[in-house]
Structure formats: C-alpha cells, structure tokens
Write a protein that holds these residues in place. Structure first.
Motif, PDB file in Angstrom:
ATOM      1  N   PHE A  61      -0.978   1.608   0.336  1.00 56.37           N
ATOM      2  CA  PHE A  61      -1.490   0.555   1.222  1.00 56.37           C
ATOM      3  C   PHE A  61      -2.465  -0.343   0.460  1.00 56.37           C
ATOM      4  CE2 PHE A  61      -0.151   3.173   4.920  1.00 56.37           C
ATOM      5  CZ  PHE A  61       0.418   2.165   5.710  1.00 56.37           C
ATOM      6  N   ALA A  62      -3.385   0.246  -0.293  1.00 59.14           N
ATOM      7  CA  ALA A  62      -4.381  -0.539  -1.027  1.00 59.14           C
ATOM      8  C   ALA A  62      -3.721  -1.452  -2.048  1.00 59.14           C
ATOM      9  CB  ALA A  62      -5.381   0.391  -1.712  1.00 59.14           C
ATOM     10  N   SER A  63      -2.717  -0.953  -2.740  1.00 60.44           N
ATOM     11  CA  SER A  63      -2.015  -1.756  -3.738  1.00 60.44           C
ATOM     12  C   SER A  63      -1.338  -2.966  -3.104  1.00 60.44           C
ATOM     13  CB  SER A  63      -0.974  -0.896  -4.466  1.00 60.44           C
ATOM     14  OG  SER A  63      -0.310  -1.653  -5.451  1.00 60.44           O
ATOM     15  N   ARG A  64      -0.952  -2.820  -1.838  1.00 59.83           N
ATOM     16  CA  ARG A  64      -0.270  -3.902  -1.119  1.00 59.83           C
ATOM     17  C   ARG A  64      -1.243  -4.835  -0.395  1.00 59.83           C
ATOM     18  NH1 ARG A  64       5.448  -2.086   0.334  1.00 59.83           N
ATOM     19  NH2 ARG A  64       5.803  -0.364  -1.109  1.00 59.83           N
ATOM     20  N   GLY A  65      -2.555  -4.626  -0.579  1.00 62.23           N
ATOM     21  CA  GLY A  65      -3.537  -5.566  -0.056  1.00 62.23           C
ATOM     22  C   GLY A  65      -4.346  -5.099   1.134  1.00 62.23           C
ATOM     23  N   THR A  66      -4.095  -3.908   1.646  1.00 62.17           N
ATOM     24  CA  THR A  66      -4.876  -3.410   2.777  1.00 62.17           C
ATOM     25  C   THR A  66      -6.293  -3.099   2.300  1.00 62.17           C
ATOM     26  OG1 THR A  66      -2.879  -2.450   3.745  1.00 62.17           O
ATOM     27  CG2 THR A  66      -4.987  -1.660   4.593  1.00 62.17           C
ATOM     28  N   LYS A  67      -7.276  -3.617   3.021  1.00 59.61           N
ATOM     29  CA  LYS A  67      -8.670  -3.470   2.602  1.00 59.61           C
ATOM     30  C   LYS A  67      -9.438  -2.426   3.396  1.00 59.61           C
ATOM     31  CE  LYS A  67      -8.557  -8.201   0.997  1.00 59.61           C
ATOM     32  NZ  LYS A  67      -7.116  -8.145   0.960  1.00 59.61           N
ATOM     33  N   GLN A  68      -8.977  -2.078   4.595  1.00 61.74           N
ATOM     34  CA  GLN A  68      -9.673  -1.102   5.426  1.00 61.74           C
ATOM     35  C   GLN A  68      -8.830   0.159   5.538  1.00 61.74           C
ATOM     36  OE1 GLN A  68     -10.668  -4.035   8.779  1.00 61.74           O
ATOM     37  NE2 GLN A  68     -12.300  -2.499   8.846  1.00 61.74           N
ATOM     38  N   ILE A  69      -9.132   1.128   4.670  1.00 64.96           N
ATOM     39  CA  ILE A  69      -8.386   2.382   4.635  1.00 64.96           C
ATOM     40  C   ILE A  69      -9.371   3.544   4.676  1.00 64.96           C
ATOM     41  CG2 ILE A  69      -6.751   3.818   3.331  1.00 64.96           C
ATOM     42  CD1 ILE A  69      -5.959   1.152   1.860  1.00 64.96           C
ATOM     43  N   SER A  70      -9.142   4.441   5.619  1.00 68.41           N
ATOM     44  CA  SER A  70      -9.913   5.688   5.680  1.00 68.41           C
ATOM     45  C   SER A  70      -8.946   6.831   5.424  1.00 68.41           C
ATOM     46  CB  SER A  70     -10.546   5.862   7.058  1.00 68.41           C
ATOM     47  OG  SER A  70     -11.486   4.844   7.307  1.00 68.41           O
ATOM     48  N   ALA A  71      -9.318   7.715   4.510  1.00 64.24           N
ATOM     49  CA  ALA A  71      -8.510   8.882   4.179  1.00 64.24           C
ATOM     50  C   ALA A  71      -9.294  10.130   4.568  1.00 64.24           C
ATOM     51  CB  ALA A  71      -8.175   8.893   2.691  1.00 64.24           C
ATOM     52  N   VAL A  72      -8.651  11.041   5.295  1.00 66.83           N
ATOM     53  CA  VAL A  72      -9.330  12.243   5.784  1.00 66.83           C
ATOM     54  C   VAL A  72      -8.582  13.477   5.298  1.00 66.83           C
ATOM     55  CG1 VAL A  72     -10.090  13.495   7.834  1.00 66.83           C
ATOM     56  CG2 VAL A  72     -10.057  10.988   7.851  1.00 66.83           C
ATOM     57  N   ASP A  73      -9.322  14.403   4.708  1.00 66.02           N
ATOM     58  CA  ASP A  73      -8.737  15.670   4.280  1.00 66.02           C
ATOM     59  C   ASP A  73      -9.819  16.748   4.337  1.00 66.02           C
ATOM     60  OD1 ASP A  73      -5.936  16.372   2.707  1.00 66.02           O
ATOM     61  OD2 ASP A  73      -7.553  17.805   2.270  1.00 66.02           O
TER      62      ASP A  73
END
Length: 182
Positions: A61-73
C-alpha cells in the motif's frame, strides 16, 4: 517477498527467519491489488493491516502512495521489523504491538481498507470475530472493504456483510462491505 508495484516496485524485503509469519504469496498479493486498483485511488486511502506479520501488505500500500497505514501485530519482533523497514524506505507506516481483537475492541480508527491475515491455525470462531467487531464498531469508512485472508478449507460466506470470495492457490480472500445504503 517483493514489492509488486509503485515507488518501490521490485524491491525485495527479507524478514528475519525467527518471525512467526506466513507472508501472503506474491501471486495472491498481486491478485488482491488488481481488485483494489479497480476500486480505489491509493493516495486517498486509510488502511488498517491486522495480523501484519512482516508488513508485506502495508509495504505494498505504501509503495502505491497510501500515506495513512496502521499495522497491528501481537509479536514484538514483527512490529520492530515493520518499523525498521518503514523507516528505511520512508513509508510512514505506524506499527502497533497489540492483540488484534483487543485493538479492534478499543479502536476508534476508521479505515477504507481493513486487511486481516490471521494465522491459519486459529479456530473458525476467531475468524468470525473479525468482521463482527469491525462492523459492530463501525470501523469501515463509506465504500470501505474488509479483506480476510484464510485457508481454502474455511468458509466465511455465512457471515453478515460478506460480499464475495476469491481463491488464489491455497489462500482465499473473503471480502466484506457495509450494507448498501438504498
């Protein structure tokens, strides 16, 4: 794993072997992003990546331009790896160490895309709990999509808000959306 498209297209990312992960295959990831590419403009998305593991989906997603990403693990090593990789590639992914179910219970964050890739060994009830929480807590924005990756032996089509499933190799993506507002 490699990034398929966008700014970091072709970049290979090697996760430490000790992480407890099963990354989405490149074939399945490419198919998923072909579906999403026809529905969304990536720059405008807010993405929540649950059971993020190596961050494979977040990086795409980030590589494709998405700026708001939350990753949970829940695994500290996974969260550290995502933060280090995101920082090195200046992606701005926010990674959180948390039990996903606790996170969903407490979250007020709404997203256009919520992607969940739980361990395939979890019981059916745990998979069923994901859409239940997402829709009870109204975590999807308008025209949003919840995507749950699971083994092809599992069927989630009986759940509320199920839209369709797509099969790629040994994986299935079950898609869920808010009921249409007619």
């Amino acid at each position: 794993m490699r990034i398929i498209s966008g700014l970091h297209k072709g970049k290979r990312i090697t996760a430490p072997k000790k992480l407890p992960v099963r990354p989405t295959t490149d074939m399945a990831k490419e198919a998923l992003f072909n579906i999403l590419n026809n529905r969304y403009y990536f720059d405008d998305l807010v993405v929540l990546d649950l059971f993020a593991g190596t961050g494979n989906i977040s990086y795409e997603f980030a590589s494709r331009g998405t700026k708001q990403i939350s990753a949970v693990d829940a695994d500290y090593g996974c969260v550290r790896f995502i933060n280090e990789t995101s920082d090195a590639m200046e992606m701005g992914i926010a990674a959180y160490k948390s039990d996903v179910f606790n996170y969903l219970e407490k979250s007020r964050e709404k997203a256009n895309i919520i992607f969940a890739d739980p361990p395939y060994g979890l019981p059916l009830e745990s998979f069923e709990k994901i859409p239940k929480l997402v829709f009870e807590k109204e975590l999807l924005l308008e025209n949003g999509l919840l995507v749950i990756e699971h083994a092809n032996q599992m069927d989630l089509s009986h759940l509320d808000n199920f839209v369709e499933k797509r099969k790629y190799g040994g994986s299935i993506f079950s898609l869920f959306a808010n009921p249409s507002e007619d």
